[in-house]
Motif scaffolding. Sequence first.
Motif, PDB file in Angstrom:
ATOM      1  N   UNK A  32       0.528  -1.340   0.224  1.00 32.94           N
ATOM      2  CA  UNK A  32       0.137  -0.473   0.028  1.00 32.94           C
ATOM      3  C   UNK A  32       0.646   1.463  -0.238  1.00 32.94           C
ATOM      4  N   UNK A  33       1.953   1.166  -0.669  1.00 34.40           N
ATOM      5  CA  UNK A  33       3.364   2.287  -0.226  1.00 34.40           C
ATOM      6  C   UNK A  33       2.975   3.132  -1.070  1.00 34.40           C
ATOM      7  N   UNK A  34       2.503   3.087  -2.590  1.00 35.10           N
ATOM      8  CA  UNK A  34       2.356   3.672  -3.447  1.00 35.10           C
ATOM      9  C   UNK A  34       0.636   4.080  -3.142  1.00 35.10           C
ATOM     10  N   UNK A  35       0.295   3.875  -2.518  1.00 36.14           N
ATOM     11  CA  UNK A  35      -1.426   4.175  -2.196  1.00 36.14           C
ATOM     12  C   UNK A  35      -1.048   5.161  -1.357  1.00 36.14           C
ATOM     13  N   UNK A  36      -0.317   5.285  -0.202  1.00 35.17           N
ATOM     14  CA  UNK A  36      -0.275   6.838   0.347  1.00 35.17           C
ATOM     15  C   UNK A  36       0.281   7.709   0.191  1.00 35.17           C
ATOM     16  N   UNK A  37       1.774   7.011  -1.165  1.00 33.25           N
ATOM     17  CA  UNK A  37       1.977   7.920  -1.663  1.00 33.25           C
ATOM     18  C   UNK A  37       1.186   8.980  -2.487  1.00 33.25           C
ATOM     19  N   UNK A  38       0.477   8.332  -2.812  1.00 34.05           N
ATOM     20  CA  UNK A  38      -0.869   9.103  -4.297  1.00 34.05           C
ATOM     21  C   UNK A  38      -0.906  10.277  -3.371  1.00 34.05           C
ATOM     22  N   UNK A  39      -1.687   9.363  -2.063  1.00 36.95           N
ATOM     23  CA  UNK A  39      -2.625   9.902  -0.585  1.00 36.95           C
ATOM     24  C   UNK A  39      -1.481  11.419  -0.391  1.00 36.95           C
ATOM     25  N   UNK A  40      -0.631  11.194   0.001  1.00 37.46           N
ATOM     26  CA  UNK A  40       0.165  12.402   0.712  1.00 37.46           C
ATOM     27  C   UNK A  40       0.544  13.007  -0.619  1.00 37.46           C
ATOM     28  N   UNK A  41       0.715  12.730  -1.627  1.00 37.23           N
ATOM     29  CA  UNK A  41       0.835  14.148  -3.140  1.00 37.23           C
ATOM     30  C   UNK A  41      -0.859  14.822  -3.250  1.00 37.23           C
ATOM     31  N   UNK A  42      -1.720  14.065  -3.212  1.00 33.41           N
ATOM     32  CA  UNK A  42      -3.032  14.615  -3.596  1.00 33.41           C
ATOM     33  C   UNK A  42      -3.072  15.700  -2.571  1.00 33.41           C
ATOM     34  N   UNK A  43      -2.341  15.131  -1.195  1.00 33.24           N
ATOM     35  CA  UNK A  43      -3.216  16.122  -0.259  1.00 33.24           C
ATOM     36  C   UNK A  43      -2.361  17.314  -0.242  1.00 33.24           C
ATOM     37  N   UNK A  44      -1.146  17.017  -1.022  1.00 28.28           N
ATOM     38  CA  UNK A  44       0.447  18.779  -0.896  1.00 28.28           C
ATOM     39  C   UNK A  44      -0.129  19.559  -2.168  1.00 28.28           C
TER      40      UNK A  44
END
Length: 222
Positions: A32-44
């Motif tokens: 799930x690391x890519x999903x979390x990275x995408x999640x954080x990137x979208x919020x940023x």
Amino acid sequence: MKPMTSSTPAILPISNPQTTVPSAAQSQPPIVTPAISTFISNITDTVRNGLGQRRPWSELIDRSAISRPDSITDATQRIRKNYSYFRVNYFALIAIVLGISLLTNPFSLITLAGLLAAWIFLYLFRPSDQPLVVFGRNYSDKETLGLLIVASLVVIFLTSVGSVLISALMVGLAIVCCHGAFRTPEDLFLDDQDTAASTGFLSFLAGSSSTTKIASVVAGRV
């Protein structure tokens, strides 16, 4: 007569072992690391684009535009007009006050960070078809959601975290109201005030594609 012996050597059976994949590896959940990275990137990206709509800070702290309101009605009108113009700046000020309050209260900061990590790793980005195993006991997706909700209520209302958050929000709102009441809005460009109400910080968040992706991830868990 001697028996005839075959010159062909005996063929020994050779087994061709197939590589078997362990069952644990087959049932291993996706990373799930890519999903979390995408999640954080979208919020940023959402926060960065939202802050891009802020007004110049020099207009916010212009001392020449500070004056005492004539009445409560005048102060209320000033707050309404200044809020429509400095909407994003005001939200940024409240966020700064909230961040300073959390930094000065390490226990609240660590507790909120742990609660957020629990929501992310135990619910949002955990496969819903696989139960959560804690100390040898399996918890279904609904049970995990219920435990996280109870933990959130306990953290917010039964610890000092809730008082820190409420105090920070009250201080931030007081700063915004004071500035809005004493800031004269006559020099501001309020001709497009009607459109400003629909292009504010929160409406931007609601309509951004990044937030839509985040909402789809959360909605997929429900």
